[in-house]
Scaffold this active site. Structure first.
Site, PDB file in Angstrom:
ATOM      1  N   CYS A  72       0.874  -1.177   0.000  1.00  0.00           N
ATOM      2  CA  CYS A  72       0.000   0.000   0.000  1.00  0.00           C
ATOM      3  C   CYS A  72       0.908   1.223   0.000  1.00  0.00           C
ATOM      4  CB  CYS A  72      -0.925  -0.003   1.210  1.00  0.00           C
ATOM      5  SG  CYS A  72      -1.910   1.502   1.371  1.00  0.00           S
ATOM      6  N   CYS A 228      -4.984   5.856  -3.930  1.00  0.00           N
ATOM      7  CA  CYS A 228      -4.247   4.594  -3.999  1.00  0.00           C
ATOM      8  C   CYS A 228      -2.851   4.907  -4.521  1.00  0.00           C
ATOM      9  CB  CYS A 228      -4.950   3.588  -4.905  1.00  0.00           C
ATOM     10  SG  CYS A 228      -4.097   1.987  -5.051  1.00  0.00           S
ATOM     11  N   GLY A 231      -1.540   2.402  -7.005  1.00  0.00           N
ATOM     12  CA  GLY A 231      -2.329   2.597  -8.216  1.00  0.00           C
ATOM     13  C   GLY A 231      -1.865   3.798  -9.014  1.00  0.00           C
TER      14      GLY A 231
END
Length: 286
Positions: A72, A228, A231
């Site tokens: 993450c 994110c 992402g």
């Protein structure tokens, strides 16, 4: 159990210091409990800050549904801030062990507290089998996938940053439903599509210029999130692979902005953004 609520541009997690206190016996169940925004603390998941034999600290990340994820990016920035601000390691450069190995972070410190963090997120993983996906190509670039309705088709470019991502560029055909509706309607279909054996994070991107995009995210195991980090890194890589954007990118996410660079020098993706501590508290363990 003592906890700290933190967020990276709105991507919020409950952080537990497992260096100084006993780790939870069932972190998956704990993540589901604390993540509940009505009956718990409210978060996108749970992150444990643990001792490491290889680095200054180790992070374990659990989604809101209890599933454990490899990485993450926003969480990593917050772990770095916690490690520094709470005295676990106070160096300007830290090494954090993650599910994709040990990553290096550089801290921007103001008045003794970390304000922003620059993370070397490592090299993108581009082999389909390692992302993983059964879509063709290494990596799959602008490959169409279909859903329930014959007209429901999107082209996706797939990248792993230690966790899997599918990037879709939005055109006018999809805009009539509105960005948030699109994320809610199509995001879970991409996440659970048969071509992604370990599920996937889905991102919907509008390009403003070769150096600027806006993106929305449906996060695997958590749903719609305000940001994110991994992402955004995948979006930077996908932009280069599809010829839409350059190697340096400013990404606008609902919770704030991230600066990305896919370096030609070392092939690594660098992400820079803020980390914020919100509050601390105690969670009953029995």
């Amino acid at each position: 159990m003592q906890f700290t609520k933190m967020h990276g541009i709105g991507n919020d997690y409950v952080y537990v210091d497992c260096v100084r206190q006993k780790p939870p016996a069932d972190p998956a169940a704990l993540s589901r409990a604390v993540s509940d925004r009505h009956f718990g603390i409210g978060s996108d998941g749970l992150i444990l800050i643990c001792p490491s034999e290889r680095a200054d600290a180790r992070m374990r990340m659990f989604n809101a549904d209890g599933s454990e994820s490899e990485m993450c990016g926003n969480g990593l920035r917050c772990v770095s801030k916690f490690v520094h601000d709470h005295g676990i390691a106070t160096k300007p450069r830290l090494a954090i062990e993650t599910g994709r190995g040990v990553l290096t972070v550089d801290l921007e410190v103001k008045a003794g507290k970390v304000a922003r963090v620059r993370v070397n997120m490592g090299e993108p993983i581009l082999e389909s089998a390692k992302i993983p996906t059964t879509l063709p190509g290494d990596p799959p670039v602008s490959v169409p996938i279909a859903f329930d309705h014959p007209k429901e088709r999107l082209e996706v470019t797939c990248v792993s940053m230690g966790n899997p991502h599918a990037v879709a560029y939005i055109d006018d055909e999809w805009l009539h439903v509105g960005e948030r509706d699109l994320v809610a309607a199509v995001g879970p279909k991409i996440e659970n599509h048969a071509v992604f054996p370990r599920r996937i994070n889905a991102h919907f991107v509008k390009v403003h210029s070769p150096s600027e995009v806006t993106m929305r995210t449906w996060e695997r195991g958590s749903g719609i999130t305000l940001a994110c980090g991994t992402g955004a890194c995948a979006v930077c890589v996908a932009g280069v692979l599809t010829g839409r954007t350059g190697r340096k990118l400013l990404a606008h996410l609902p919770g704030g902005d991230l600066e990305l660079e896919w370096s030609e020098t070392d092939n690594c993706v660098y992400m820079t953004g803020p980390a914020t501590e919100v509050f601390t508290g105690e969670w009953p363990t029995a």
